[in-house]
Enzyme design. Structure first.
Site, PDB file in Angstrom:
ATOM      1  N   ASP A   1     -14.630   3.051   7.512  1.00 26.97           N
ATOM      2  CA  ASP A   1     -13.415   4.270   6.670  1.00 26.97           C
ATOM      3  C   ASP A   1     -14.338   4.403   5.186  1.00 26.97           C
ATOM      4  O   ASP A   1     -13.750   6.147   5.676  1.00 26.97           O
ATOM      5  CB  ASP A   1     -11.951   3.400   6.361  1.00 26.97           C
ATOM      6  CG  ASP A   1     -11.046   3.677   5.858  1.00 26.97           C
ATOM      7  OD1 ASP A   1     -10.761   4.862   6.053  1.00 26.97           O
ATOM      8  OD2 ASP A   1     -10.841   3.242   4.400  1.00 26.97           O
TER       9      ASP A   1
ATOM     10  N   SER B   1      -6.985   3.963   8.920  1.00 29.86           N
ATOM     11  CA  SER B   1      -7.869   4.344   7.558  1.00 29.86           C
ATOM     12  C   SER B   1      -7.539   3.110   6.567  1.00 29.86           C
ATOM     13  O   SER B   1      -7.999   2.074   6.203  1.00 29.86           O
ATOM     14  CB  SER B   1      -8.173   5.479   6.631  1.00 29.86           C
ATOM     15  OG  SER B   1      -7.851   5.958   4.852  1.00 29.86           O
TER      16      SER B   1
ATOM     17  N   ARG C   1     -13.491  13.467   6.151  1.00 29.08           N
ATOM     18  CA  ARG C   1     -11.819  13.869   6.140  1.00 29.08           C
ATOM     19  C   ARG C   1     -11.615  14.884   4.826  1.00 29.08           C
ATOM     20  O   ARG C   1     -11.202  15.708   5.011  1.00 29.08           O
ATOM     21  CB  ARG C   1     -11.133  12.596   6.533  1.00 29.08           C
ATOM     22  CG  ARG C   1     -10.908  11.793   7.592  1.00 29.08           C
ATOM     23  CD  ARG C   1     -10.165  10.726   8.298  1.00 29.08           C
ATOM     24  NE  ARG C   1      -8.781  10.886   7.483  1.00 29.08           N
ATOM     25  CZ  ARG C   1      -8.455  10.474   7.058  1.00 29.08           C
ATOM     26  NH1 ARG C   1      -9.077   8.837   6.610  1.00 29.08           N
ATOM     27  NH2 ARG C   1      -7.052  10.468   7.091  1.00 29.08           N
TER      28      ARG C   1
ATOM     29  N   HIS D   1       0.819  -1.147  -0.082  1.00 25.86           N
ATOM     30  CA  HIS D   1      -0.332  -0.340  -0.163  1.00 25.86           C
ATOM     31  C   HIS D   1       1.049   1.228  -0.241  1.00 25.86           C
ATOM     32  O   HIS D   1       1.666   1.121   0.455  1.00 25.86           O
ATOM     33  CB  HIS D   1      -1.186   0.100   1.136  1.00 25.86           C
ATOM     34  CG  HIS D   1      -1.946   1.030   1.464  1.00 25.86           C
ATOM     35  ND1 HIS D   1      -2.939   0.450   1.063  1.00 25.86           N
ATOM     36  CD2 HIS D   1      -1.924   2.380   1.344  1.00 25.86           C
ATOM     37  CE1 HIS D   1      -3.547   2.174   1.225  1.00 25.86           C
ATOM     38  NE2 HIS D   1      -2.814   3.408   1.382  1.00 25.86           N
TER      39      HIS D   1
ATOM     40  N   LYS E   1      -8.425  -0.889   7.011  1.00 28.15           N
ATOM     41  CA  LYS E   1      -8.725  -1.616   4.810  1.00 28.15           C
ATOM     42  C   LYS E   1      -7.617  -3.317   4.798  1.00 28.15           C
ATOM     43  O   LYS E   1      -7.943  -4.072   4.485  1.00 28.15           O
ATOM     44  CB  LYS E   1      -8.520  -0.932   4.225  1.00 28.15           C
ATOM     45  CG  LYS E   1     -10.061   0.104   3.773  1.00 28.15           C
ATOM     46  CD  LYS E   1      -9.557   0.659   2.825  1.00 28.15           C
ATOM     47  CE  LYS E   1      -8.693   1.805   3.714  1.00 28.15           C
ATOM     48  NZ  LYS E   1      -8.352   3.487   2.819  1.00 28.15           N
TER      49      LYS E   1
HETATM   50  N1  URA Z   1      -4.999   6.582   1.929  1.00 21.82           N
HETATM   51  C1  URA Z   1      -6.248   5.633   3.064  1.00 21.82           C
HETATM   52  O1  URA Z   1      -6.904   4.718   2.447  1.00 21.82           O
HETATM   53  N2  URA Z   1      -6.928   6.401   3.592  1.00 21.82           N
HETATM   54  C2  URA Z   1      -5.875   7.565   4.225  1.00 21.82           C
HETATM   55  O2  URA Z   1      -6.076   8.240   5.058  1.00 21.82           O
HETATM   56  C3  URA Z   1      -4.841   7.993   3.373  1.00 21.82           C
HETATM   57  C4  URA Z   1      -4.489   7.061   2.009  1.00 21.82           C
END
Ligand code: URA
Length: 442
Positions: free
Chosen positions: A178, A200, A185, A99, A204
């Site tokens: 989220d 966040s 946000r 990620h 996931k």
């Molecule tokens: N990527 C995400 O999935 N969440 C965030 O808060 C920032 C980048």
């Protein structure tokens, strides 16, 4: 006297155990949230009991006051518990995922996922769409005619078993808290908060069920974390959250002061990724792709892989073709071309010693590569092609960048954004060396 409820009695609204205003006040005043306050507020927000305005106030309080590590861990797990958990244990191969915290020209997932899958490991890349100046992997791949982002869980599992790599949209069942909170946000100036970004991303990834995770935490002008110390703190927080949840987690701290590679924009980035998969492409993209691939493979039990060779000899490209065609993409179709292209030229001679990622990212976005509202369509061919990158010498009048769009009325504002992006020094001055991978945090 009240009668006992029977089948015809309408349900009375349940009495909630907390008052959201108290929760907001607690964080506003800099105090630690209790575990049961956190569990409740995430659950109540997902159920629609906590209003968007109230969650916006709480997110801003967290942004300003921060959270302690145990609070972040609890918040992350409450978001995981808001939805389903996936399980890849039925696969015959190990899973390894990556990620990135997001940046300009960050197309690394495109060559990386098939490269890693070419070693016989499964790469489940649940990806997102771009919002603001950073691009989204799904938007990029949708530039390929026929490619589809939405797969069922069964399709995803079958593809992981067969071709090894999947890049698709996360289903709505994964960490729905989220999904709601991220959208909120994004429009309330509360994205760039370490506790909120860490929870966040990790909610996931933990809910997805990968065995191993490599994080690309970016720092610099084009990243959410502009400051290196903040990026390190974010990386450490996420590694700790992953490790505590039993996910083998490593983070690379990487440079996002300048765009990655020479393109920013959906179809343009696919084209550049294909160059990398064909054994060429810009050195920074190749370096970061290979560094992340080595980490992902090591975590999956493949030791000392010669990933450069897998790019050079076509194994990664074969894997790409299998991955794209399994999702309906026509791997041989030409990529879309913009209707209008304008050149931006140097006003003087010099050596490029800096290229501002934010200026380039905002220009690509304004050209139509990104969206300003969720759900808006993006242009597949829009974006910026960089001709002069850090270290290049230019003469007055040389092309610094080409701006691509289908809608020429977007050009002036894009040019405004890109105009100040190059820092030129006197010809002959050496450009500072750029370290793409700045550190490794495990
Ligand atoms: N990527 C995400 O999935 N969440 C965030 O808060 C920032 C980048």
């Amino acid at each position: 006297m009240t009668s006992a409820p029977d089948d015809t009695t309408p349900p009375t609204s349940a009495v909630e155990p907390f008052d959201v205003v108290d929760v907001i006040r607690t964080k506003r005043d800099g105090q630690r949230l209790a575990d049961d306050q956190i569990d409740w507020v995430i659950d109540a927000y997902t159920r629609g009991i906590v209003a968007e305005q109230q969650m916006a106030a709480l997110a801003m309080a967290i942004f300003l006051r921060g959270m302690e590590r145990p609070e972040i861990a609890r918040w992350t797990h409450a978001m995981i518990d808001s939805g389903e958990r996936m399980d890849f244990q039925a696969l015959s191969k190990p899973t390894t995922d990556k990620h990135s915290t997001g940046g300009v020209g960050d197309k690394i997932t495109l060559p990386l996922a098939p490269l890693v899958a070419s070693y016989g490991v499964a790469v489940p890349q649940l990806s997102g769409r771009g919002l603001g100046h950073t691009g989204g992997t799904l938007d990029k791949l949708e530039a390929i005619p026929g490619w589809r982002a939405d797969l069922t869980n069964a399709e995803m599992m079958a593809q992981l078993e067969n071709s090894g790599a999947v890049i698709c949209a996360a289903g709505s069942g994964l960490a729905p808290a989220d999904k709601k909170l991220y959208a909120l946000r994004d429009i309330t100036g509360t994205v760039e908060a370490i506790p909120l970004i860490a929870s966040s991303i990790m909610s996931k990834k933990i809910a997805e069920g990968t065995a191993a995770l490599t994080l690309d935490v970016k720092t610099g002008a084009g990243a959410f974390m502009k400051d290196e110390a903040d990026a390190r703190e974010l990386a450490r927080t996420m590694v700790e959250l992953g490790t505590d949840a039993g996910v083998h987690t490593v983070a690379l701290l990487t440079d996002m002061s300048a765009p990655l590679g020479r393109t920013a924009g959906n179809g343009l980035e696919v084209r550049e990724s294909l160059e990398v998969l064909a054994g060429g492409g810009p050195a920074d993209i190749v370096e970061l792709t290979c560094a992340l691939a080595r980490e992902m493979l090591e975590a999956a039990g493949v030791h000392d892989p010669d990933v450069e060779a897998a790019l050079a000899d076509g194994r990664a490209m074969d894997s790409w073709r299998a991955m794209i065609s399994a999702q309906g993409g026509d791997v041989d179709a030409p990529l879309p071309v913009a209707k209008h292209v304008e050149e931006f030229r140097a006003a003087e001679d010099g050596v490029v010693t800096g290229l501002d990622a934010m200026g380039v990212g905002v220009a690509a976005w304004r050209l139509g590569a990104g969206r300003s509202r969720p759900g808006e369509a993006v242009q597949a061919a829009a974006g910026v092609e960089i001709e002069a990158h850090i270290g290049d010498e230019v003469r007055a009048g040389d092309v610094l960048a080409r701006l691509h769009t289908d809608t020429p009325e977007r050009m002036p504002r894009a040019l405004e954004s890109i105009a100040g992006s190059w820092t030129l020094a006197t010809p002959g001055v050496a450009a500072p060396e750029r370290r793409i991978v700045m550190d490794r945090i495990a």
